[in-house]
Design a protein around this motif. Sequence first.
Motif, PDB file in Angstrom:
ATOM      1  N   ALA A  93     -12.185  14.267  10.854  1.00 42.09           N
ATOM      2  CA  ALA A  93     -12.209  15.732  10.924  1.00 42.09           C
ATOM      3  C   ALA A  93     -12.394  16.354   9.534  1.00 42.09           C
ATOM      4  N   GLY A  94     -12.522  15.483   8.510  1.00 48.20           N
ATOM      5  CA  GLY A  94     -12.778  15.986   7.156  1.00 48.20           C
ATOM      6  C   GLY A  94     -11.521  16.305   6.370  1.00 48.20           C
ATOM      7  N   HIS A  95     -10.367  15.959   6.916  1.00 49.75           N
ATOM      8  CA  HIS A  95      -9.132  16.240   6.194  1.00 49.75           C
ATOM      9  C   HIS A  95      -8.818  15.138   5.182  1.00 49.75           C
ATOM     10  N   ASP A  96      -8.251  15.516   4.055  1.00 46.37           N
ATOM     11  CA  ASP A  96      -7.795  14.534   3.082  1.00 46.37           C
ATOM     12  C   ASP A  96      -6.382  14.107   3.469  1.00 46.37           C
ATOM     13  N   VAL A  97      -6.172  12.811   3.502  1.00 45.68           N
ATOM     14  CA  VAL A  97      -4.914  12.274   4.020  1.00 45.68           C
ATOM     15  C   VAL A  97      -4.168  11.501   2.933  1.00 45.68           C
ATOM     16  N   ILE A  98      -2.871  11.758   2.840  1.00 45.01           N
ATOM     17  CA  ILE A  98      -2.016  11.007   1.921  1.00 45.01           C
ATOM     18  C   ILE A  98      -1.221   9.970   2.704  1.00 45.01           C
ATOM     19  N   LEU A  99      -1.303   8.737   2.248  1.00 41.17           N
ATOM     20  CA  LEU A  99      -0.413   7.684   2.753  1.00 41.17           C
ATOM     21  C   LEU A  99       0.615   7.414   1.684  1.00 41.17           C
ATOM     22  N   GLU A 100       1.866   7.575   2.014  1.00 40.57           N
ATOM     23  CA  GLU A 100       2.925   7.253   1.050  1.00 40.57           C
ATOM     24  C   GLU A 100       3.551   5.942   1.515  1.00 40.57           C
ATOM     25  N   ILE A 101       3.177   4.853   0.855  1.00 43.98           N
ATOM     26  CA  ILE A 101       3.588   3.538   1.361  1.00 43.98           C
ATOM     27  C   ILE A 101       3.999   2.574   0.254  1.00 43.98           C
ATOM     28  N   GLU A 102       4.655   1.498   0.683  1.00 41.81           N
ATOM     29  CA  GLU A 102       5.084   0.439  -0.239  1.00 41.81           C
ATOM     30  C   GLU A 102       3.871  -0.352  -0.736  1.00 41.81           C
ATOM     31  N   VAL A 103       4.079  -1.089  -1.804  1.00 42.23           N
ATOM     32  CA  VAL A 103       2.995  -1.839  -2.443  1.00 42.23           C
ATOM     33  C   VAL A 103       2.389  -2.883  -1.496  1.00 42.23           C
ATOM     34  N   GLN A 104       3.261  -3.585  -0.781  1.00 39.84           N
ATOM     35  CA  GLN A 104       2.808  -4.620   0.151  1.00 39.84           C
ATOM     36  C   GLN A 104       1.809  -4.033   1.173  1.00 39.84           C
ATOM     37  N   GLY A 105       2.127  -2.850   1.674  1.00 39.89           N
ATOM     38  CA  GLY A 105       1.257  -2.172   2.629  1.00 39.89           C
ATOM     39  C   GLY A 105      -0.035  -1.687   1.986  1.00 39.89           C
ATOM     40  N   ALA A 106       0.075  -1.184   0.768  1.00 36.54           N
ATOM     41  CA  ALA A 106      -1.096  -0.634   0.074  1.00 36.54           C
ATOM     42  C   ALA A 106      -2.188  -1.693  -0.077  1.00 36.54           C
ATOM     43  N   MET A 107      -1.761  -2.938  -0.330  1.00 32.93           N
ATOM     44  CA  MET A 107      -2.740  -4.005  -0.519  1.00 32.93           C
ATOM     45  C   MET A 107      -3.512  -4.286   0.781  1.00 32.93           C
ATOM     46  N   GLN A 108      -2.862  -4.075   1.911  1.00 26.28           N
ATOM     47  CA  GLN A 108      -3.567  -4.223   3.195  1.00 26.28           C
ATOM     48  C   GLN A 108      -4.574  -3.096   3.417  1.00 26.28           C
ATOM     49  N   VAL A 109      -4.191  -1.881   3.030  1.00 22.30           N
ATOM     50  CA  VAL A 109      -5.102  -0.744   3.179  1.00 22.30           C
ATOM     51  C   VAL A 109      -6.346  -0.988   2.324  1.00 22.30           C
ATOM     52  N   ARG A 110      -6.120  -1.555   1.163  1.00 25.25           N
ATOM     53  CA  ARG A 110      -7.214  -1.796   0.220  1.00 25.25           C
ATOM     54  C   ARG A 110      -8.296  -2.685   0.829  1.00 25.25           C
ATOM     55  N   SER A 111      -7.882  -3.671   1.587  1.00 28.86           N
ATOM     56  CA  SER A 111      -8.883  -4.574   2.173  1.00 28.86           C
ATOM     57  C   SER A 111      -9.643  -3.902   3.314  1.00 28.86           C
ATOM     58  N   LYS A 112      -9.007  -2.890   3.956  1.00 28.90           N
ATOM     59  CA  LYS A 112      -9.657  -2.217   5.084  1.00 28.90           C
ATOM     60  C   LYS A 112     -10.382  -0.938   4.682  1.00 28.90           C
ATOM     61  N   PHE A 113      -9.860  -0.256   3.669  1.00 29.97           N
ATOM     62  CA  PHE A 113     -10.459   0.998   3.198  1.00 29.97           C
ATOM     63  C   PHE A 113     -10.705   0.903   1.693  1.00 29.97           C
ATOM     64  N   PRO A 114     -11.695   0.128   1.278  1.00 31.35           N
ATOM     65  CA  PRO A 114     -11.912  -0.016  -0.168  1.00 31.35           C
ATOM     66  C   PRO A 114     -12.275   1.312  -0.840  1.00 31.35           C
ATOM     67  N   GLU A 115     -12.718   2.289  -0.049  1.00 32.64           N
ATOM     68  CA  GLU A 115     -13.098   3.588  -0.619  1.00 32.64           C
ATOM     69  C   GLU A 115     -11.888   4.502  -0.849  1.00 32.64           C
ATOM     70  N   ALA A 116     -10.708   4.061  -0.399  1.00 36.70           N
ATOM     71  CA  ALA A 116      -9.504   4.875  -0.596  1.00 36.70           C
ATOM     72  C   ALA A 116      -9.144   4.920  -2.090  1.00 36.70           C
ATOM     73  N   VAL A 117      -8.333   5.909  -2.447  1.00 36.61           N
ATOM     74  CA  VAL A 117      -7.907   6.066  -3.837  1.00 36.61           C
ATOM     75  C   VAL A 117      -6.473   5.558  -3.947  1.00 36.61           C
ATOM     76  N   PHE A 118      -6.246   4.599  -4.836  1.00 40.82           N
ATOM     77  CA  PHE A 118      -4.943   3.947  -4.935  1.00 40.82           C
ATOM     78  C   PHE A 118      -4.202   4.388  -6.184  1.00 40.82           C
ATOM     79  N   ILE A 119      -3.046   4.983  -5.955  1.00 43.78           N
ATOM     80  CA  ILE A 119      -2.258   5.575  -7.035  1.00 43.78           C
ATOM     81  C   ILE A 119      -0.898   4.893  -7.100  1.00 43.78           C
TER      82      ILE A 119
END
Lengths: 202, 202
Positions: A93-119
């Motif tokens: 829908a064009g919305h910017d989404v924030i995921l507030e998650i632990e490091v272990q989870g972030a690494m999984q997102v990275r493999s599925k959404f490489p275009e995400a921004v990791f902070i």
Amino acid sequence: MSRGLLLVVSGPSGAGKGTICKEILAKRPDLQLSVSATTRKPREGEVDGKSYFFLQEETFRNMIEQGEFIEWASFCQNYYGTPKKAVEEQLKAGHDVILEIEVQGAMQVRSKFPEAVFIFVLPPSIEELKNRIIGRGTEAMHVIEERMERAKKEFEQIDKYNYILLNDTVEAATERLSAIIDAEKLRIERNEETIKQFVNNK
Amino acid sequence: MSRGLLLVVSGPSGAGKGTICKEILAKRPDLQLSVSATTRKPREGEVDGKSYFFLQEETFRNMIEQGEFIEWASFCQNYYGTPKKAVEEQLKAGHDVILEIEVQGAMQVRSKFPEAVFIFVLPPSIEELKNRIIGRGTEAMHVIEERMERAKKEFEQIDKYNYILLNDTVEAATERLSAIIDAEKLRIERNEETIKQFVNNK
């Protein structure tokens, strides 16, 4: 409509990622928080469906089996996860989404959404991190030690992130996060449509 | 002291990169402009050593031979270039430096300073670009046509840049540029020292 930006705000427990996310959501109505699911007990003031979806362990395990999470992790004997469906709909829908998650989870997102921004949110210091975990007053001593050990291992994942966000003060950190969001929206690879229009218009 | 950030603000002639750079330098005293050298004649109000180093063609050619430029280009029968020495000194002293240069020159900087941040300034539209070039009133018609052809070729280089900066209004573009600078300073690869301190402090 162009696809929204997926922002993964992560870092050790106690670094202050929750406070920063709360602050940026208050300041920027263009952002939406992804609500996570968890099997841990609600803390005081936490609302089901808003702070988290509070689930029974069995329900959570079923959702894992059905592949309904972008990421999930077990952490201090509880499960945490991000339901896939809602996030995909928000991004489409064009919305910017924030995921507030632990490091272990972030690494999984990275493999599925490489275009995400990791902070990666850094506490002001290791000592301050410990004080914050202790200060929360909700955890037993062995849990605190477990979290500190965990935090140290998590720091070693930092080079897989795009940005560091030092949480010296919530206000300053929130402003920096806001700059990261504005800048990321201007990156070449996120503006193929605009560029195409320009080049074709010649 | 950590090395400064090298910001390359580039784009077609007439896109408005000069105005944006002037504005950001007024707003952010932490930035320094690199002064370019050129063989073109000064326009009204331009000051030697500040707007440009205005050089004779022979002097410029000698400097090219001596390898004294980070980049140089000939453009509409004039030479433009960035003297290496001053920029290196500014960066070493920890200052963030803006290079406002043509696309041809930016590509040379890219091969020498891959860590630099490359920003492509887009005019609001192709029509507006033409109006601006005409409106400047300093160029003959064949020069205008030459510039428009050039601009079209330059757009094709855009995917070698990191960011697009649409110059819809100078104020909005300047704010976006400011966000880019703030965000780039937080990128993981520019914070190795901070991270090392954290990890070692465990």
